[in-house]
Design a protein around this motif. Structure first.
Motif, PDB file in Angstrom:
ATOM      1  N   TYR A   1       0.819  -1.533   0.277  1.00 48.07           N
ATOM      2  CA  TYR A   1      -0.207  -0.206   0.046  1.00 48.07           C
ATOM      3  C   TYR A   1       0.596   1.094  -0.021  1.00 48.07           C
ATOM      4  O   TYR A   1       0.809   1.854  -1.031  1.00 48.07           O
ATOM      5  CB  TYR A   1      -1.186   0.251   1.362  1.00 48.07           C
ATOM      6  CG  TYR A   1      -1.752   0.875   1.555  1.00 48.07           C
ATOM      7  CD1 TYR A   1      -2.765   1.662   0.695  1.00 48.07           C
ATOM      8  CD2 TYR A   1      -1.873   1.670   2.275  1.00 48.07           C
ATOM      9  CE1 TYR A   1      -3.565   2.532   0.719  1.00 48.07           C
ATOM     10  CE2 TYR A   1      -2.302   3.354   2.332  1.00 48.07           C
ATOM     11  CZ  TYR A   1      -3.202   3.661   1.306  1.00 48.07           C
ATOM     12  OH  TYR A   1      -4.288   5.100   1.920  1.00 48.07           O
TER      13      TYR A   1
ATOM     14  N   THR B   1      -4.983   0.898  -3.808  1.00 49.06           N
ATOM     15  CA  THR B   1      -5.943   1.282  -1.996  1.00 49.06           C
ATOM     16  C   THR B   1      -7.548   0.346  -2.533  1.00 49.06           C
ATOM     17  O   THR B   1      -7.627  -0.362  -2.878  1.00 49.06           O
ATOM     18  CB  THR B   1      -5.906   2.788  -2.500  1.00 49.06           C
ATOM     19  OG1 THR B   1      -7.473   2.880  -3.375  1.00 49.06           O
ATOM     20  CG2 THR B   1      -5.119   4.084  -2.530  1.00 49.06           C
ATOM     21  N   SER B   2      -7.659   0.728  -1.141  1.00 47.41           N
ATOM     22  CA  SER B   2      -8.569  -0.188  -0.830  1.00 47.41           C
ATOM     23  C   SER B   2      -9.405  -0.652  -0.801  1.00 47.41           C
ATOM     24  O   SER B   2     -11.272  -1.131  -1.601  1.00 47.41           O
ATOM     25  CB  SER B   2      -8.893  -0.363   0.848  1.00 47.41           C
ATOM     26  OG  SER B   2      -9.527   0.893   1.444  1.00 47.41           O
ATOM     27  N   ARG B   3     -10.533   0.999  -1.384  1.00 48.10           N
ATOM     28  CA  ARG B   3     -11.913   1.285  -2.261  1.00 48.10           C
ATOM     29  C   ARG B   3     -12.999   0.916  -1.305  1.00 48.10           C
ATOM     30  O   ARG B   3     -13.738   0.072  -1.257  1.00 48.10           O
ATOM     31  CB  ARG B   3     -11.940   0.498  -3.391  1.00 48.10           C
ATOM     32  CG  ARG B   3     -10.837   0.751  -4.517  1.00 48.10           C
ATOM     33  CD  ARG B   3     -11.182   1.408  -5.730  1.00 48.10           C
ATOM     34  NE  ARG B   3     -10.388   2.254  -6.560  1.00 48.10           N
ATOM     35  CZ  ARG B   3     -10.546   2.105  -7.494  1.00 48.10           C
ATOM     36  NH1 ARG B   3     -11.667   1.768  -8.815  1.00 48.10           N
ATOM     37  NH2 ARG B   3      -9.736   3.240  -8.625  1.00 48.10           N
ATOM     38  N   LEU B   4     -12.598   0.999   0.000  1.00 45.19           N
ATOM     39  CA  LEU B   4     -13.894   1.067   0.640  1.00 45.19           C
ATOM     40  C   LEU B   4     -14.426   1.705   1.809  1.00 45.19           C
ATOM     41  O   LEU B   4     -15.068   1.836   2.248  1.00 45.19           O
ATOM     42  CB  LEU B   4     -12.778   0.115   2.464  1.00 45.19           C
ATOM     43  CG  LEU B   4     -12.417  -1.792   2.007  1.00 45.19           C
ATOM     44  CD1 LEU B   4     -11.405  -2.123   3.574  1.00 45.19           C
ATOM     45  CD2 LEU B   4     -13.640  -2.202   2.342  1.00 45.19           C
ATOM     46  N   SER B   5     -13.751   2.804   0.687  1.00 46.15           N
ATOM     47  CA  SER B   5     -15.148   4.467   1.251  1.00 46.15           C
ATOM     48  C   SER B   5     -16.015   4.665   1.385  1.00 46.15           C
ATOM     49  O   SER B   5     -17.070   5.121   2.345  1.00 46.15           O
ATOM     50  CB  SER B   5     -14.326   5.549   0.484  1.00 46.15           C
ATOM     51  OG  SER B   5     -13.769   5.330  -0.679  1.00 46.15           O
TER      52      SER B   5
ATOM     53  N   TRP C   1      -1.564   3.001   5.955  1.00 45.20           N
ATOM     54  CA  TRP C   1      -3.250   2.562   5.784  1.00 45.20           C
ATOM     55  C   TRP C   1      -3.824   2.962   6.567  1.00 45.20           C
ATOM     56  O   TRP C   1      -5.200   3.123   7.101  1.00 45.20           O
ATOM     57  CB  TRP C   1      -2.825   0.881   5.348  1.00 45.20           C
ATOM     58  CG  TRP C   1      -4.777   0.477   4.442  1.00 45.20           C
ATOM     59  CD1 TRP C   1      -5.377   1.030   3.352  1.00 45.20           C
ATOM     60  CD2 TRP C   1      -6.221   0.174   5.372  1.00 45.20           C
ATOM     61  NE1 TRP C   1      -6.677   1.302   3.353  1.00 45.20           N
ATOM     62  CE2 TRP C   1      -6.950   0.205   4.787  1.00 45.20           C
ATOM     63  CE3 TRP C   1      -6.161  -0.289   6.343  1.00 45.20           C
ATOM     64  CZ2 TRP C   1      -8.179  -0.144   4.494  1.00 45.20           C
ATOM     65  CZ3 TRP C   1      -7.516  -1.199   6.530  1.00 45.20           C
ATOM     66  CH2 TRP C   1      -8.707  -0.776   5.865  1.00 45.20           C
TER      67      TRP C   1
ATOM     68  N   GLU D   1      -4.258   6.553   7.295  1.00 46.05           N
ATOM     69  CA  GLU D   1      -5.629   6.864   7.019  1.00 46.05           C
ATOM     70  C   GLU D   1      -6.546   6.686   7.696  1.00 46.05           C
ATOM     71  O   GLU D   1      -7.474   7.072   7.792  1.00 46.05           O
ATOM     72  CB  GLU D   1      -5.628   6.087   5.038  1.00 46.05           C
ATOM     73  CG  GLU D   1      -4.832   6.953   4.361  1.00 46.05           C
ATOM     74  CD  GLU D   1      -4.117   7.496   4.357  1.00 46.05           C
ATOM     75  OE1 GLU D   1      -4.986   8.820   4.103  1.00 46.05           O
ATOM     76  OE2 GLU D   1      -3.105   7.694   4.826  1.00 46.05           O
TER      77      GLU D   1
ATOM     78  N   ASN E   1      -7.104   9.440  -4.437  1.00 43.24           N
ATOM     79  CA  ASN E   1      -6.316   9.987  -3.331  1.00 43.24           C
ATOM     80  C   ASN E   1      -5.296  11.509  -4.242  1.00 43.24           C
ATOM     81  O   ASN E   1      -6.365  12.214  -3.868  1.00 43.24           O
ATOM     82  CB  ASN E   1      -6.446   9.381  -2.102  1.00 43.24           C
ATOM     83  CG  ASN E   1      -5.836  10.702  -1.310  1.00 43.24           C
ATOM     84  OD1 ASN E   1      -7.244  11.350  -0.847  1.00 43.24           O
ATOM     85  ND2 ASN E   1      -4.906  10.561  -0.504  1.00 43.24           N
TER      86      ASN E   1
ATOM     87  N   ASP F   1     -18.763   8.000  -1.775  1.00 44.52           N
ATOM     88  CA  ASP F   1     -18.221   7.786  -0.657  1.00 44.52           C
ATOM     89  C   ASP F   1     -18.589   9.085  -0.272  1.00 44.52           C
ATOM     90  O   ASP F   1     -17.771   9.307   1.455  1.00 44.52           O
ATOM     91  CB  ASP F   1     -16.971   7.114  -0.502  1.00 44.52           C
ATOM     92  CG  ASP F   1     -15.517   7.862  -1.131  1.00 44.52           C
ATOM     93  OD1 ASP F   1     -16.261   9.499  -1.363  1.00 44.52           O
ATOM     94  OD2 ASP F   1     -14.670   7.641  -1.993  1.00 44.52           O
TER      95      ASP F   1
ATOM     96  N   GLU G   1     -18.226  11.944   2.305  1.00 44.42           N
ATOM     97  CA  GLU G   1     -19.094  12.402   3.786  1.00 44.42           C
ATOM     98  C   GLU G   1     -18.684  13.544   4.624  1.00 44.42           C
ATOM     99  O   GLU G   1     -17.204  13.862   3.633  1.00 44.42           O
ATOM    100  CB  GLU G   1     -18.016  11.380   4.228  1.00 44.42           C
ATOM    101  CG  GLU G   1     -18.993  10.351   5.371  1.00 44.42           C
ATOM    102  CD  GLU G   1     -17.248  10.991   6.334  1.00 44.42           C
ATOM    103  OE1 GLU G   1     -18.022  11.155   7.864  1.00 44.42           O
ATOM    104  OE2 GLU G   1     -16.492  11.186   6.159  1.00 44.42           O
TER     105      GLU G   1
ATOM    106  N   ASN H   1     -14.851  15.037   3.259  1.00 43.46           N
ATOM    107  CA  ASN H   1     -14.768  15.809   2.149  1.00 43.46           C
ATOM    108  C   ASN H   1     -14.733  17.689   2.630  1.00 43.46           C
ATOM    109  O   ASN H   1     -13.351  18.351   1.770  1.00 43.46           O
ATOM    110  CB  ASN H   1     -16.370  15.768   1.755  1.00 43.46           C
ATOM    111  CG  ASN H   1     -16.369  16.259  -0.039  1.00 43.46           C
ATOM    112  OD1 ASN H   1     -15.572  16.023  -0.819  1.00 43.46           O
ATOM    113  ND2 ASN H   1     -17.211  16.885  -0.001  1.00 43.46           N
TER     114      ASN H   1
END
Ligand SMILES: Cc1cc2nc3c(=O)[nH]c(=O)nc-3n(C[C@H](O)[C@H](O)[C@H](O)COP(=O)(O)OP(=O)(O)OC[C@H]3O[C@@H](n4cnc5c(N)ncnc54)[C@H](O)[C@@H]3O)c2cc1C
Length: 464
Positions: free
Chosen positions: A226, A238-242, A270, A273, A339, A370, A372, A376
């Motif tokens: 990462y 990256t994880s794309r979990l946002s 990570w 983050e 990002n 995502d 938020e 943001n």
């Protein structure tokens, strides 16, 4: 005998069954628990009918209902405005307690206070819990007892506090799902977003808790690299979990436990983050004025440009700066932006086009799956140099050198700006002059502004 005969758990940004604090507490304290989601018309009023977040939420609700049905229970989805609809459903169900998890957005805090007040006045017990962060804003304080304004000391304290009682802070709240109400006891039909005219749209990740867990599992193969790959938009490093963090289909405690299970140099970065995520939640909770204005109010006096055609060109990916255009087109087409490119695009809007960061923040809010408020707003104020611990105003990212450094072969640009497909990896970063051609390739816009000139203008504007 448990204290409550029947309780309602009001699900909001915690659309999962596992490691769920409010659900855990409700199941521990109640004979019967009804999970309820409210389609909140106060929030939906201003949204486009193809809003990606709405589509994602509907997917999460469908999955939750399905999984609950497999256990003989169900989810109840209602529609309305929270101040009336939540007390009404609690009363309709004959519940004597309401459980929910904390939300730190200013409007959500007011909503929760109002709903709680009405219910308590009617004799209903209301209990709320920390769930969407490992540490709430008052748990990580500076030496003077005040919340932090700078990230590095905050993150050090965050890690130290975690280490002091890791097992307790990362506890897995497994609800006793046997307490969930039998489906046949609730006769109401579930409301759906489509009743309000909402339609499906493209989602870059699948909704729901099962998808979140599988994405996290897949990420275990990437997390080791990462720290080396996360800045390159052409690589999915990256994880794309946002979106899953946003809607709570993944518990933040589970994500941190995952870091402990997969320790590597990449994991450390990570985890950092995830701490940024909590830092911005803390900032919004403690300094709610950031929702409307600069963290440092003196920056509210900046005289921004009102050039609408520049703003529209930026939104549509027609600035003539390939990396910015690729980023904006990725956002418009997929609802995601890498990002590194969020920083580049945000800085281009504020420091090259000299347009108010709030305009960009609002546009991102309409497009990001995502989206938020805390992250943001924090990201925009960082890029615009108006925030806490922001990039200093004189350090302006050069979109061409960012492009050369982070998309060296131009692979990402070629994917989203097909007009430039034929250019070599040197010229693709700045296709307007030099190389084999002497002018901009057909179909691609001329640059809106000159970066060097605008950079000096931006610095002068901030200085003033
Ligand atoms: C201008 C701007 C706007 C942004 N808007 C949002 C937003 O609306 N929603 C959002 O979740 N993130 C936002 N970010 C932060 C970041 O860009 C995204 O979280 C990240 O790109 C999501 O991809 P990922 O899940 O693959 O992240 P990963 O790199 O895998 O990171 C893991 C998680 O950490 C969190 N995270 C990562 N970076 C940040 C950060 N800088 N600030 C806060 N949390 C972070 C996210 O929850 C993310 O899913 C913004 C950043 C900028 C510069």
């Amino acid at each position: 005998m448990k204290p409550f005969q029947r309780s309602v758990v009001w699900l909001r940004r915690d659309l999962r069954l596992s490691d769920h604090r409010a659900l855990f507490e409700a199941c521990a304290a109640s004979e019967e628990v009804v999970p309820v989601f409210l389609i909140d018309e106060d929030i939906l009023d201003g949204l486009a009918k193809d809003n990606r977040q709405v589509h994602f939420i509907q997917g999460c609700l469908d999955e939750l209902d399905e999984r609950l049905k497999e256990r003989g229970s169900r989810l109840l989805v209602i529609r309305g405005r929270p101040k009336e609809a939540i007390p009404a459903v609690v009363s309709r169900l004959g519940a004597n307690a309401l459980f929910f998890n904390h939300d730190y957005e200013p409007a959500a805090k007011l909503r929760d206070q109002a709903v709680s007040k009405t219910l308590r006045a009617g004799g209903v017990t209301v209990q709320s819990f920390k769930d969407q962060v490992v540490f709430e804003s008052r748990e990580i304080l500076g030496g003077s007892g005040d919340p932090y304004k700078v990230f590095t000391p905050y993150s050090k304290n965050w890690l130290k506090t975690l280490e002091s009682a890791k097992d307790a802070h990362l506890r897995d709240y497994r609800p006793d799902l046997k307490r969930l109400v039998p489906a046949e006891k609730i006769r109401e039909k579930n409301a759906r977003f489509s009743e309000l005219g909402f339609v499906e749209s493209f989602l870059f990740v699948s909704p729901g808790e099962v998808a979140a867990k599988s994405l996290l599992k897949g990420f275990s193969k990437k997390i080791g690299a990462y720290h080396e790959q996360r800045d390159f938009p052409a690589i999915e490093g990256t994880s794309r979990l946002s979106p899953h963090f946003r809607f709570g289909t993944l518990s933040p405690r589970e994500a941190v436990r995952f870091c402990h299970e997969h320790f590597s140099p990449g994991t450390k970065v990570w985890l950092n983050e995830l701490i940024w995520r909590e830092f911005y939640q803390m900032i919004l909770d403690q300094y709610p004025h950031v929702e409307k204005g600069a963290f440092k109010p003196e920056f509210d006096r900046l005289k921004w440009s009102s050039n609408r055609s520049h703003f529209e060109a930026w939104c549509e990916g027609r600035t003539g700066y390939p990396i910015v255009d690729a980023a904006m087109r990725q956002l418009n087409q997929t609802g995601f932006m890498h990002n590194r490119l969020r920083m580049v695009a945000a800085m281009f809007l504020t420091k090259d086009l000299l347009i108010d960061w709030r305009e960009g923040e609002r546009y991102f809010a309409t497009q990001l799956l995502d989206h938020e408020l805390a992250a943001n707003n924090g990201g925009w104020q960082w890029s615009a140099s108006t925030g806490c611990d922001a990039q200093p105003y004189f350090r302006v990212m050069n979109p061409i050198s960012q492009s050369e450094r982070f998309d060296p072969e131009g692979e990402f640009i070629r994917k989203y700006v097909p007009e430039l497909k034929g250019l070599d990896s040197k010229r693709i970063h700045w296709p307007h002059e030099g190389g084999l051609f002497s002018s901009t390739p057909a179909g691609y816009p001329e640059p809106l502004v000159d970066h060097k000139t605008q950079r000096l203008k931006a610095i002068a504007m901030f200085k003033k």
